[in-house]
Design a protein around this motif. Sequence first.
Motif, PDB file in Angstrom:
ATOM      1  N   MET A  93       0.573  -1.307  -0.160  1.00 28.82           N
ATOM      2  CA  MET A  93       0.296  -0.101   0.470  1.00 28.82           C
ATOM      3  C   MET A  93       0.887   1.211   0.074  1.00 28.82           C
ATOM      4  SD  MET A  93      -2.916   0.534   2.417  1.00 28.82           S
ATOM      5  CE  MET A  93      -4.107   2.858   2.418  1.00 28.82           C
ATOM      6  N   LYS A  94       0.584   2.234  -1.030  1.00 24.36           N
ATOM      7  CA  LYS A  94       1.428   3.679  -1.139  1.00 24.36           C
ATOM      8  C   LYS A  94       0.635   4.922  -0.117  1.00 24.36           C
ATOM      9  CE  LYS A  94       4.104   1.519  -5.092  1.00 24.36           C
ATOM     10  NZ  LYS A  94       4.564   2.043  -6.751  1.00 24.36           N
ATOM     11  N   LYS A  95       1.522   5.059   0.277  1.00 20.82           N
ATOM     12  CA  LYS A  95       0.898   6.515   1.001  1.00 20.82           C
ATOM     13  C   LYS A  95       1.705   7.434   0.999  1.00 20.82           C
ATOM     14  CE  LYS A  95      -2.906   4.149   4.065  1.00 20.82           C
ATOM     15  NZ  LYS A  95      -3.402   5.706   3.570  1.00 20.82           N
ATOM     16  N   ASN A  96       1.455   9.190   0.522  1.00 22.61           N
ATOM     17  CA  ASN A  96       2.540  10.103   0.918  1.00 22.61           C
ATOM     18  C   ASN A  96       2.524  10.189   2.351  1.00 22.61           C
ATOM     19  OD1 ASN A  96       2.214   9.703  -1.757  1.00 22.61           O
ATOM     20  ND2 ASN A  96       1.720  11.568  -2.491  1.00 22.61           N
ATOM     21  N   ILE A  97       3.292  10.846   3.187  1.00 21.16           N
ATOM     22  CA  ILE A  97       3.517  11.413   4.237  1.00 21.16           C
ATOM     23  C   ILE A  97       5.370  12.281   4.657  1.00 21.16           C
ATOM     24  CG2 ILE A  97       2.759   8.946   4.812  1.00 21.16           C
ATOM     25  CD1 ILE A  97       6.248   8.925   6.011  1.00 21.16           C
ATOM     26  N   ARG A  98       5.087  13.427   4.797  1.00 22.48           N
ATOM     27  CA  ARG A  98       5.838  14.114   5.332  1.00 22.48           C
ATOM     28  C   ARG A  98       7.189  13.408   5.816  1.00 22.48           C
ATOM     29  NH1 ARG A  98       1.232  16.526   7.702  1.00 22.48           N
ATOM     30  NH2 ARG A  98       1.452  15.808   9.562  1.00 22.48           N
ATOM     31  N   VAL A  99       8.152  14.206   5.788  1.00 14.16           N
ATOM     32  CA  VAL A  99       9.428  13.733   5.747  1.00 14.16           C
ATOM     33  C   VAL A  99       9.998  12.978   7.771  1.00 14.16           C
ATOM     34  CG1 VAL A  99      12.334  13.808   6.042  1.00 14.16           C
ATOM     35  CG2 VAL A  99      10.939  14.302   3.708  1.00 14.16           C
ATOM     36  N   SER A 100       9.143  14.487   8.438  1.00 12.72           N
ATOM     37  CA  SER A 100       9.007  14.080   9.672  1.00 12.72           C
ATOM     38  C   SER A 100       8.332  13.420  10.210  1.00 12.72           C
ATOM     39  CB  SER A 100       8.464  15.649  10.074  1.00 12.72           C
ATOM     40  OG  SER A 100       7.332  15.725   9.347  1.00 12.72           O
ATOM     41  N   GLN A 101       7.592  12.359   9.481  1.00 12.31           N
ATOM     42  CA  GLN A 101       7.014  11.134   9.951  1.00 12.31           C
ATOM     43  C   GLN A 101       8.058   9.914   9.284  1.00 12.31           C
ATOM     44  OE1 GLN A 101       3.446  12.748   8.396  1.00 12.31           O
ATOM     45  NE2 GLN A 101       2.692  11.094   8.500  1.00 12.31           N
ATOM     46  N   LEU A 102       8.711  10.492   8.774  1.00 10.05           N
ATOM     47  CA  LEU A 102       9.541   9.010   8.380  1.00 10.05           C
ATOM     48  C   LEU A 102      10.713   8.247   9.864  1.00 10.05           C
ATOM     49  CD1 LEU A 102      11.785  10.093   5.354  1.00 10.05           C
ATOM     50  CD2 LEU A 102      10.385   7.846   5.060  1.00 10.05           C
ATOM     51  N   VAL A 103      10.410   6.518   8.875  1.00 10.89           N
ATOM     52  CA  VAL A 103      11.771   6.348  10.402  1.00 10.89           C
ATOM     53  C   VAL A 103      12.265   5.541  10.227  1.00 10.89           C
ATOM     54  CG1 VAL A 103       9.730   6.720  12.349  1.00 10.89           C
ATOM     55  CG2 VAL A 103       9.729   4.793  10.905  1.00 10.89           C
ATOM     56  N   VAL A 104      12.899   5.046  10.422  1.00 11.65           N
ATOM     57  CA  VAL A 104      14.233   3.932  10.063  1.00 11.65           C
ATOM     58  C   VAL A 104      13.441   2.726   9.964  1.00 11.65           C
ATOM     59  CG1 VAL A 104      16.082   2.830  10.379  1.00 11.65           C
ATOM     60  CG2 VAL A 104      16.515   4.706  10.892  1.00 11.65           C
ATOM     61  N   GLY A 105      13.734   1.687   8.748  1.00 15.04           N
ATOM     62  CA  GLY A 105      12.427   0.973   8.618  1.00 15.04           C
ATOM     63  C   GLY A 105      11.760   0.844   7.840  1.00 15.04           C
ATOM     64  N   MET A 106      11.009   2.001   7.169  1.00 16.78           N
ATOM     65  CA  MET A 106       9.721   2.616   5.891  1.00 16.78           C
ATOM     66  C   MET A 106      10.351   2.042   4.701  1.00 16.78           C
ATOM     67  SD  MET A 106       7.717   5.593   7.668  1.00 16.78           S
ATOM     68  CE  MET A 106       6.212   4.999   8.476  1.00 16.78           C
ATOM     69  N   TYR A 107       9.808   2.057   3.532  1.00 19.77           N
ATOM     70  CA  TYR A 107      10.603   1.538   1.777  1.00 19.77           C
ATOM     71  C   TYR A 107       9.893   3.402   1.724  1.00 19.77           C
ATOM     72  CZ  TYR A 107      10.910  -0.415  -2.452  1.00 19.77           C
ATOM     73  OH  TYR A 107      12.160  -0.805  -3.476  1.00 19.77           O
ATOM     74  N   VAL A 108      10.999   3.793   0.948  1.00 16.86           N
ATOM     75  CA  VAL A 108      10.547   5.176   0.873  1.00 16.86           C
ATOM     76  C   VAL A 108      10.710   4.819  -1.522  1.00 16.86           C
ATOM     77  CG1 VAL A 108      11.862   7.650  -0.369  1.00 16.86           C
ATOM     78  CG2 VAL A 108      11.444   6.679   1.998  1.00 16.86           C
ATOM     79  N   VAL A 109       9.236   5.418  -1.679  1.00 24.53           N
ATOM     80  CA  VAL A 109       8.710   5.622  -3.178  1.00 24.53           C
ATOM     81  C   VAL A 109       9.518   6.504  -4.366  1.00 24.53           C
ATOM     82  CG1 VAL A 109       7.447   4.559  -5.553  1.00 24.53           C
ATOM     83  CG2 VAL A 109       7.229   3.782  -3.111  1.00 24.53           C
ATOM     84  N   ARG A 110       9.379   7.168  -3.865  1.00 23.82           N
ATOM     85  CA  ARG A 110       9.271   8.090  -4.580  1.00 23.82           C
ATOM     86  C   ARG A 110       9.244   9.636  -3.611  1.00 23.82           C
ATOM     87  NH1 ARG A 110       5.559  10.993  -6.986  1.00 23.82           N
ATOM     88  NH2 ARG A 110       3.562  10.341  -7.088  1.00 23.82           N
ATOM     89  N   VAL A 111      10.683  11.093  -3.999  1.00 23.61           N
ATOM     90  CA  VAL A 111      10.226  11.858  -4.183  1.00 23.61           C
ATOM     91  C   VAL A 111       8.742  12.978  -3.937  1.00 23.61           C
ATOM     92  CG1 VAL A 111      11.075  14.873  -2.965  1.00 23.61           C
ATOM     93  CG2 VAL A 111      12.489  12.379  -2.941  1.00 23.61           C
ATOM     94  N   THR A 112       7.586  13.142  -3.445  1.00 27.02           N
ATOM     95  CA  THR A 112       6.876  13.772  -4.140  1.00 27.02           C
ATOM     96  C   THR A 112       7.109  15.698  -4.038  1.00 27.02           C
ATOM     97  OG1 THR A 112       5.797  13.507  -1.706  1.00 27.02           O
ATOM     98  CG2 THR A 112       4.723  12.016  -3.785  1.00 27.02           C
ATOM     99  N   LYS A 113       7.502  16.263  -3.025  1.00 26.28           N
ATOM    100  CA  LYS A 113       7.205  17.798  -2.323  1.00 26.28           C
ATOM    101  C   LYS A 113       8.314  17.902  -1.374  1.00 26.28           C
ATOM    102  CE  LYS A 113       3.276  19.401  -1.112  1.00 26.28           C
ATOM    103  NZ  LYS A 113       2.281  19.150  -0.203  1.00 26.28           N
TER     104      LYS A 113
END
Length: 402
Positions: A1-21
């Motif tokens: 499942m793909k979702k857009n989140i703010r960089v401040s919400q990123l934690v170690v272990g998340m899989y980043v697909v692309r930069v959206t903003k």
Amino acid sequence: MKKNIRVSQLVVGMYVVRVTKSDGSAKMKSQGLINSKAGIEKLKELQVLEVEIDTSKANQLEMDEEDTSQPFLKPENMAASEIDKPTVPLNKELQRAQDLYATARELQRNAFEKIRLNGNLDISHHEEMAKEFFESILRNQDALLCMTKLQDKDSYLLEHSINVGILLAIFSNHLGFNKSTGLKLTLAGLLHDIGKARVPDEILLKQGKLTRDEFDEIKNHTIYGADILSEAGMDGLTIQIAVQHHERLSGSGYPEGLMAHQLNQYVRMSGIVDVYDAITAERVYKKGMTPLQAIKIIQENGKSEFDEKLLTQFVRAIGIFSIGSVVLLTSQKLAVVNHTNYEEPLKPSVTTFYHTKFNRHIEHNIIDLASKSEVDSIVRVVNPTEFGLNQNVIIQRIILGI
């Protein structure tokens, strides 16, 4: 499942697909897991504001780089270990526990007020409190566990996070986690609901049924918490628990609707503890349930929502009849548990104080239910309000002696 989140919400272990903003010209050269806090900081340096993540590819075990120890569960047939047993008598630890709890309540109140005034969260005070809590648990967990039974229905917002921190400390110690991990979980518990400081009081304290928009705003406390903690420079685990403590194994939770394979053991522990304290809490609009009633409710959803093995261990960690619990005896007397029996959990030491047959208080009498000569036994845990009694008063007078 793909979702857009703010960089401040990123934690170690998340899989980043692309930069959206982004405020800069940063672009993703390739997709991949965030393997360290340094990776998150690099994105911030590049002025990345938002990214798309794939929650189905998240790393199931996410901890800081310096702590790669694997958590474990005790075998179900294992007896109480030395980890659980107190090293300091209860009466000596109780006063320290009372002082710690009072200090923690004031700390939480000040933190909420400061955040609401658009101030920054000073993590150092919470880190010190987590350390004090964890060391008290190591000395005698019953002291702080007793404090979680003293509830002010008007202070639930503050006390809930304190209780979750204490219960996670007890839980992690019972499971045998190393001290570093135990401290991190204690701190995460203290801060897991810090995002509620940004939810309007008229919604947060509303006693009636919430509208859909109001409930959506309540759910946003997980995102607000991630932002606050990220701004304060907190580690990935603390942020992760703030974001994910309402996620459920079935995928029915929020804010991401994550599934079982995406929720690590630490998040599962926090979910159990958070719900347990919420159910047992006395609030303005509802009476608190007994610990056993709370466990039963969680168990009924166990297979679909919560980790059953962890729930079993949590019950063992806090005890079936934990200190401060009010119980009905076969003699029709009410008693409060004053000491946990680690060898025979069903037979704690109790102090009788009320006779239900005659509806009157009786002289206090300490009974060791494990004694071979004792014929009385526990029928069930009760909520003292059934008999027009106040649990806070019972604990204060009989256990705390105030």
